[in-house]
Design a protein around this motif. Structure first.
Motif, PDB file in Angstrom:
ATOM      1  N   ASN A 243      13.939   5.701   0.184  1.00  0.00           N
ATOM      2  CA  ASN A 243      12.740   5.000   0.645  1.00  0.00           C
ATOM      3  C   ASN A 243      12.989   4.354   2.008  1.00  0.00           C
ATOM      4  O   ASN A 243      14.093   3.911   2.310  1.00  0.00           O
ATOM      5  CB  ASN A 243      12.347   3.925  -0.373  1.00  0.00           C
ATOM      6  CG  ASN A 243      10.899   3.518  -0.260  1.00  0.00           C
ATOM      7  OD1 ASN A 243      10.246   3.807   0.742  1.00  0.00           O
ATOM      8  ND2 ASN A 243      10.397   2.849  -1.273  1.00  0.00           N
ATOM      9  N   PHE A 377       5.937   5.754  -3.113  1.00  0.00           N
ATOM     10  CA  PHE A 377       5.199   6.024  -1.886  1.00  0.00           C
ATOM     11  C   PHE A 377       5.400   7.499  -1.565  1.00  0.00           C
ATOM     12  O   PHE A 377       6.474   7.929  -1.165  1.00  0.00           O
ATOM     13  CB  PHE A 377       5.716   5.137  -0.752  1.00  0.00           C
ATOM     14  CG  PHE A 377       4.979   5.323   0.549  1.00  0.00           C
ATOM     15  CD1 PHE A 377       3.667   4.889   0.681  1.00  0.00           C
ATOM     16  CD2 PHE A 377       5.591   5.934   1.630  1.00  0.00           C
ATOM     17  CE1 PHE A 377       2.982   5.058   1.882  1.00  0.00           C
ATOM     18  CE2 PHE A 377       4.915   6.103   2.831  1.00  0.00           C
ATOM     19  CZ  PHE A 377       3.606   5.667   2.955  1.00  0.00           C
ATOM     20  N   ARG A 378       4.356   8.268  -1.762  1.00  0.00           N
ATOM     21  CA  ARG A 378       4.466   9.726  -1.666  1.00  0.00           C
ATOM     22  C   ARG A 378       4.872  10.175  -0.265  1.00  0.00           C
ATOM     23  O   ARG A 378       5.471  11.242  -0.087  1.00  0.00           O
ATOM     24  CB  ARG A 378       3.128  10.365  -2.067  1.00  0.00           C
ATOM     25  CG  ARG A 378       3.159  11.873  -2.247  1.00  0.00           C
ATOM     26  CD  ARG A 378       1.816  12.352  -2.789  1.00  0.00           C
ATOM     27  NE  ARG A 378       1.792  13.803  -2.941  1.00  0.00           N
ATOM     28  CZ  ARG A 378       1.401  14.648  -2.000  1.00  0.00           C
ATOM     29  NH1 ARG A 378       1.022  14.186  -0.828  1.00  0.00           N
ATOM     30  NH2 ARG A 378       1.393  15.950  -2.219  1.00  0.00           N
ATOM     31  N   GLY A 379       4.585   9.364   0.739  1.00  0.00           N
ATOM     32  CA  GLY A 379       4.932   9.717   2.103  1.00  0.00           C
ATOM     33  C   GLY A 379       6.413   9.630   2.411  1.00  0.00           C
ATOM     34  O   GLY A 379       6.814   9.913   3.547  1.00  0.00           O
ATOM     35  N   GLY A 477       1.267   9.438   2.201  1.00  0.00           N
ATOM     36  CA  GLY A 477       1.594   8.389   1.241  1.00  0.00           C
ATOM     37  C   GLY A 477       0.484   7.442   0.879  1.00  0.00           C
ATOM     38  O   GLY A 477       0.499   6.862  -0.211  1.00  0.00           O
ATOM     39  N   HIS A 493       2.061  -0.477  -1.873  1.00  0.00           N
ATOM     40  CA  HIS A 493       3.002   0.083  -0.905  1.00  0.00           C
ATOM     41  C   HIS A 493       3.105  -0.776   0.354  1.00  0.00           C
ATOM     42  O   HIS A 493       3.492  -0.290   1.410  1.00  0.00           O
ATOM     43  CB  HIS A 493       2.565   1.499  -0.519  1.00  0.00           C
ATOM     44  CG  HIS A 493       2.280   2.388  -1.687  1.00  0.00           C
ATOM     45  ND1 HIS A 493       3.259   2.760  -2.584  1.00  0.00           N
ATOM     46  CD2 HIS A 493       1.126   2.984  -2.113  1.00  0.00           C
ATOM     47  CE1 HIS A 493       2.715   3.547  -3.506  1.00  0.00           C
ATOM     48  NE2 HIS A 493       1.440   3.688  -3.247  1.00  0.00           N
TER      49      HIS A 493
END
Length: 556
Positions: A243, A377-379, A477, A493
């Protein structure tokens, strides 16, 4: 962090079969349960799932367990009965034919170059009497080193088997002077740094110790490796450091630890590298707590939809060995296994363990525990070409993948991280170290100091990255469509979005938005949501005041 992938369990099986489990003697039939518990031969009970048309399917049983987990007075018998019913349901559709974790028993093809880096050389291993450390030392001895020096803080720790070339030194890596004396005496050629405070839950309690060990202990190792002419210095990290800005204490210290290594390389110094491991099952606190729970009759799980990547200690040591000849002077590399396998579902692992043990234990859900992040956080991952190359879960979108035939042959994925200026990092760490020394242990103020340190470095890294990539990261994200898909909001996020947007918004133009695939209404909705974060409200207002509004976009 991305060792954890949240999946939705979708399964519905009708019917059922019988199975025999050893159940604690105090477990009596619960009339409210849909499963029947019938006495069988001595010392056993038969768990007979109900075939009533109104019975609960797997999803219903999981929901029932979840509902009962929140009861003020939790009934062990009820949870055990529901768990037994769930095991029967899964078994009836063919589950539990084998261990769900069997896939982690992988090996990497070992590089022929390892021997040249180990034979007749001195290798120093911190944390060398831990699970991974002992396995690594055994493997190193096969290559004929001149000496292997193990550094361990506790003299009470179990030792590795006696060997003529192995020396064990009891030194705390936080004590720079004592550590320097070890480097001066043994003059290691290579260093493996494994020592760490590794429990996320403990990190939330022992904040001072976690920062001092994971950040400043690593800083000592990195600095002394340069001072005493070490050739290779490899630092073991975790998937939780993928992350950009982790939220929990343990994860934040491991992120700072990585930045210490990544900012260290010089052209005439050691070759530095970071090795990210996934969940090493042999060294797993999770499995320890699971076995402990089975002995007590109830196993605590955070949630039914957690899956995680895992590996065996043998694969972890394969990776450590293969990385040794692959580090380069002048720029640190981040290494991981190229093939992470398929994630293991925590619920399936727990149910299989209960089934195999015959303990009759029940499960219950606790929700996210301190030290563990509950929203991804998908990003973090690079989604530019998901159909041709799925993102690797241990390398984030800011890190540039390295295509090297030697690494591919060794089963390794590697990347270069964005630059982290040594001067800035030194200033940040010096300030944090001063605050650790004067702030009361475990105080919320120290937690804030750690967060601020990570924020400053993350902001710097984002500000040095291309705005096109940062816009992609924001869209991957936290675009409205993604947040709806993941069931989260921007506030989930905010730790990542604050430094991301602070580095990004001053550089955004309408042309960049179009090139990055943002639609007009999607960007405006995103800004509306982001402006609800207090730290970003003024920044968003300022950006909009520059009249970079959607109505002025070319082609809109």
């Amino acid at each position: 962090m991305l060792a954890y992938i949240w999946l939705l369990i979708i399964s519905n099986a009708e019917g059922g079969s019988q199975m025999s489990l050893n159940v604690p003697e105090q477990m009596e039939h619960d009339p409210s349960s849909k499963s029947g518990i019938r006495p069988s031969k001595e010392g056993e009970f038969m768990i007979v799932p109900s075939l009533d048309p109104g019975e609960l399917d797997e999803i219903g049983l999981i929901r029932a367990i979840a509902d009962h987990s929140s009861d003020s007075v939790r009934s062990k018998v009820r949870l055990q009965a529901l768990t037994a019913e769930l095991i029967c349901k899964k078994q009836s559709r063919g589950a539990f034919q084998g261990d769900p974790s069997v896939e982690v028993y992988r090996h990497l093809p070992l590089s022929a170059s390892i021997a040249n880096k180990v034979r007749d050389r001195t290798i120093l291993v911190t944390g060398g009497v831990g699970c991974i450390g002992k396995a690594l030392v055994r493997r190193l001895l096969e290559y004929g080193p001149r000496r292997v020096v193990l550094i361990n803080r506790s003299p009470a720790a179990s030792e590795v088997p006696a060997h003529p070339v192995v020396r064990t030194v009891h030194v705390d890596i936080r004590d720079r002077d004592s550590l320097a004396a070890v480097f001066a005496r043994y003059r290691p050629d290579a260093v493996y740094h494994l020592a760490a405070q590794r429990l996320p839950s403990l990190g939330e309690i022992q904040i001072t110790d976690t920062i001092a060990t994971n950040v400043f202990g690593t800083r000592n190792i990195v600095d002394l490796s340069r001072e005493f002419g070490v050739r290779q210095c490899l630092v073991v990290s975790t998937a939780k450091a993928v992350n950009y800005f982790p939220s929990q204490v343990y994860n934040q210290t491991k992120k700072l630890e990585e930045w210490v290594v990544l900012a260290a390389p010089v052209h005439n110094g050691p070759a530095y590298g970071v090795i990210r491991l996934t969940h090493v099952l042999n060294n797993s606190w999770l499995l320890h707590k699971m076995r402990e729970g089975m002995a007590k009759g109830l196993v605590a799980l955070q949630a039914p939809d957690i899956s995680f990547y895992a590996q065996h200690v043998e694969e972890a040591t394969d990776l450590l060995l293969n990385a040794l000849p692959l580090v380069e002077v002048g720029r640190a590399r981040i290494f991981s296994s190229a093939d992470l396998g398929w994630p293991i579902n925590l619920l399936d692992l727990a149910l299989y363990s209960i089934y195999e043990s015959g303990s009759g234990a029940g499960i219950y859900f606790t929700g996210a525990q301190p030290g563990y992040e509950d929203h991804i956080f998908r990003g973090v991952l690079d989604w530019r070409a998901p159909t041709s190359c799925m993102p690797h879960a241990l390398h984030n979108a800011l890190e540039c993948r390295i295509d090297d035939p030697c690494m591919i042959a060794s089963g390794i994925a590697a990347s270069h991280a964005p630059s982290c200026e040594a001067g800035l990092l030194t200033a940040v760490l010096d300030q944090l170290q001063g605050e650790v020394a004067r702030i009361h242990i475990g105080s919320s103020q120290l937690r804030g100091s750690l967060r601020y340190a990570v924020h400053r470095v993350a902001l710097h890294v984002f500000s040095k990255s291309s705005p096109e990539l940062l816009l992609n990261i924001a869209r991957w994200g936290a675009s409205p469509a993604v947040l709806r898909l993941t069931g989260t909001g921007v506030t989930h996020h905010c730790d990542t979005l604050i430094p991301l947007m602070q580095g990004l918004l001053p550089m955004v133009t309408p042309e960049l938005l179009l090139q990055s695939g943002w639609h007009a209404n999607e960007w405006e909705a995103f800004l509306d949501a982001v402006s609800e974060i207090p730290e970003l409200k003024e920044l968003v207002t300022e950006w909009r005041s520059r009249r970079l509004v959607i109505a002025q976009y070319p082609g809109e």
